[in-house]
Design a protein around this motif. Structure first.
Motif, PDB file in Angstrom:
ATOM      1  N   ASP A 233     -15.379   7.109  -4.380  1.00  0.00           N
ATOM      2  CA  ASP A 233     -15.354   8.346  -3.582  1.00  0.00           C
ATOM      3  C   ASP A 233     -13.916   8.854  -3.502  1.00  0.00           C
ATOM      4  O   ASP A 233     -13.074   8.278  -2.820  1.00  0.00           O
ATOM      5  N   ARG A 234     -13.634   9.946  -4.219  1.00  0.00           N
ATOM      6  CA  ARG A 234     -12.274  10.471  -4.301  1.00  0.00           C
ATOM      7  C   ARG A 234     -11.927  11.374  -3.114  1.00  0.00           C
ATOM      8  O   ARG A 234     -10.804  11.871  -3.027  1.00  0.00           O
TER       9      ARG A 234
ATOM     10  N   PHE B  40       0.821  -1.219   0.000  1.00  0.00           N
ATOM     11  CA  PHE B  40       0.000   0.000   0.000  1.00  0.00           C
ATOM     12  C   PHE B  40       0.853   1.267   0.000  1.00  0.00           C
ATOM     13  O   PHE B  40       0.422   2.309  -0.499  1.00  0.00           O
ATOM     14  N   THR B  41       2.048   1.193   0.573  1.00  0.00           N
ATOM     15  CA  THR B  41       2.865   2.411   0.658  1.00  0.00           C
ATOM     16  C   THR B  41       3.325   2.892  -0.709  1.00  0.00           C
ATOM     17  O   THR B  41       3.768   4.040  -0.843  1.00  0.00           O
ATOM     18  N   ALA B  42       3.230   2.050  -1.736  1.00  0.00           N
ATOM     19  CA  ALA B  42       3.604   2.470  -3.089  1.00  0.00           C
ATOM     20  C   ALA B  42       2.645   3.524  -3.634  1.00  0.00           C
ATOM     21  O   ALA B  42       2.953   4.161  -4.652  1.00  0.00           O
TER      22      ALA B  42
ATOM     23  N   VAL C 232      -6.045   8.080   2.630  1.00  0.00           N
ATOM     24  CA  VAL C 232      -5.313   7.209   3.541  1.00  0.00           C
ATOM     25  C   VAL C 232      -4.077   7.972   4.008  1.00  0.00           C
ATOM     26  O   VAL C 232      -3.366   8.581   3.198  1.00  0.00           O
ATOM     27  N   PHE C 233      -3.821   7.943   5.312  1.00  0.00           N
ATOM     28  CA  PHE C 233      -2.727   8.713   5.906  1.00  0.00           C
ATOM     29  C   PHE C 233      -1.693   7.764   6.504  1.00  0.00           C
ATOM     30  O   PHE C 233      -2.043   6.766   7.148  1.00  0.00           O
TER      31      PHE C 233
ATOM     32  N   TRP D 263      -7.768   6.824  -1.408  1.00  0.00           N
ATOM     33  CA  TRP D 263      -8.069   5.401  -1.277  1.00  0.00           C
ATOM     34  C   TRP D 263      -8.511   4.801  -2.600  1.00  0.00           C
ATOM     35  O   TRP D 263      -8.154   3.651  -2.926  1.00  0.00           O
ATOM     36  N   ASP D 264      -9.258   5.526  -3.402  1.00  0.00           N
ATOM     37  CA  ASP D 264      -9.781   4.974  -4.649  1.00  0.00           C
ATOM     38  C   ASP D 264      -8.658   4.616  -5.622  1.00  0.00           C
ATOM     39  O   ASP D 264      -8.832   3.731  -6.467  1.00  0.00           O
ATOM     40  N   ASP D 265      -7.511   5.270  -5.504  1.00  0.00           N
ATOM     41  CA  ASP D 265      -6.373   4.886  -6.336  1.00  0.00           C
ATOM     42  C   ASP D 265      -5.858   3.506  -5.946  1.00  0.00           C
ATOM     43  O   ASP D 265      -5.421   2.722  -6.807  1.00  0.00           O
TER      44      ASP D 265
END
Length: 375
Positions: free
Chosen positions: A159-160, A91-93, A164-165, A206-208
């Motif tokens: 939903d754009r 996910f960090t990518a 995520v943080f 998140w949607d990405d």
């Protein structure tokens, strides 16, 4: 990379052995032992899917699935943590390059946890980023995490606005809220953040992630371009595959001993149940292998492949849960003793199989959506 690599068979074997030795104590204590945690890290799980520019090992989905399943043969909870370390690293990518460098500054052994189950999160835009507060549920491995990825709200497809943080260890605490029938040692407690500043470069949409559109330098790597629901099932199914194989081994040992007493009369039915369970476990492994192979060759871009992979992962888990039920029955009252590993496997498999990502019905609706839309 520091620690082991996917080619280091010795480190993986050592991790699997440590997990198996510590499984009963971990279940009783509600947390993995430090020796198991360190062995998993040494086997390279945290950096399995880390961005290559940050020292990631370049592992494929098939390699990670097999390695996680090997851990799961001895301890389902340990395999769960190992799998999540790898997939959270993936996910960090989706972070900008500067954010990736900060998360992985101490190397590919960095332990990343995540939760998209936001319970009262608030992300206030401020100069240069956000001021983040809130609680997030079910954060497996939070006790020994270096970084956490948390969402601004429960994700909704398309939903754009949901972000995520990435939050470092010194910006979050946790509350011990995890006390369950199965998967007791995952330590899936509640993570708490209180007005932490998160710079813009430590956040992504998140949607990405859902669509498989990474932002950083590794944007061209197929392992990072895989859409979430095409591979997310592997994250949680691989530990169950390992656990089912562990249950099968226990029954093999039981059938290898001369029968006695009342169980002798049931020996033939036990052999039939064992054989059926063995076939179901093999079938599930083949399904999960196809999911991994499709992702590893970049095939999830093909029409319908992500939906098929989601279907296959959930169907595999149904087969595995059914197989473990069958094996649990074969061990009889003996397998229900608190000292017997079968009852722990049975509890773990049912708990893990209830995860939202492993439910067959949503996968079925997604798989048939194109047919319904065309009608």
């Amino acid at each position: 990379m520091s620690g082991g690599t996917w080619q280091d068979a010795g480190a993986l074997t050592a991790a699997a052995e440590a997990a198996g030795r510590g499984a009963a104590a971990a279940d009783a204590d509600g947390r993995l032992g430090s020796g198991t945690v360190e062995a998993l890290a040494a086997a390279g799980f945290p950096g399995g899917f880390a961005p290559l520019a940050q020292g990631g090992s370049g592992a494929g989905f098939g390699e990670v699935t097999r390695a996680v399943a090997a851990i799961g043969e001895g301890c389902t909870s340990a395999a769960w943590i190992a799998s999540l370390w790898s997939y959270n690293g993936r996910f960090t990518a989706y972070l900008p390059d500067e954010g990736q460098r900060e998360v992985w500054a101490k190397g590919p052994g960095t332990r990343v946890v995540s939760s998209m189950v936001a319970a009262g999160a608030e992300a206030e835009p401020v100069e240069g980023g956000w001021r983040l507060s809130g609680t997030w549920l079910y954060v497996s491995g939070v006790e020994f995490a270096d970084w956490a990825l948390v969402s601004s709200a429960p994700p909704r497809e398309g939903d754009r606005s949901i972000r995520v943080f990435a939050v470092p260890r010194d910006s979050f605490t946790h509350e011990e809220t995890w006390s369950t029938l199965g998967m007791r040692a995952t330590g899936s407690h509640t993570l708490v953040v209180d007005r932490a500043f998160v710079p813009e470069y430590r956040s992504f949409v998140w949607d990405d992630l859902r669509l498989g559109r990474p932002a950083g330098a590794d944007a061209g790597a197929h392992v990072h371009r895989a859409p979430l629901f095409g591979v997310n099932g592997l994250t949680f199914a691989a530990p169950i595959l390992g656990a089912a194989r562990g249950a099968l081994r226990l029954v093999e040992e039981q059938l290898g001993r001369p029968p006695s007493g009342a169980r002798a009369a049931a020996r033939e039915s036990s052999r039939i149940a064992y054989t059926r369970a063995a076939g179901e476990i093999d079938a599930a492994a083949l399904l999960l292998g196809r999911v991994a192979e499709t992702a590893d060759r970049g095939g999830l871009d093909e029409v319908g492949m992500a939906e098929r992979s989601h279907r296959d992962s959930t169907l595999a888990v149904e087969l595995l849960v059914g197989a473990v039920d069958r094996l649990f029955h074969v061990t009889g009252t003996r397998g229900q003793a608190t000292s017997h590993p079968m009852q722990r496997i049975w509890r773990d498999v049912h708990a893990a199989g209830s995860h939202a990502a492993l439910q067959f019905e949503p996968a079925a609706f997604a798989y048939t959506r194109r047919l319904v839309d065309a009608a």
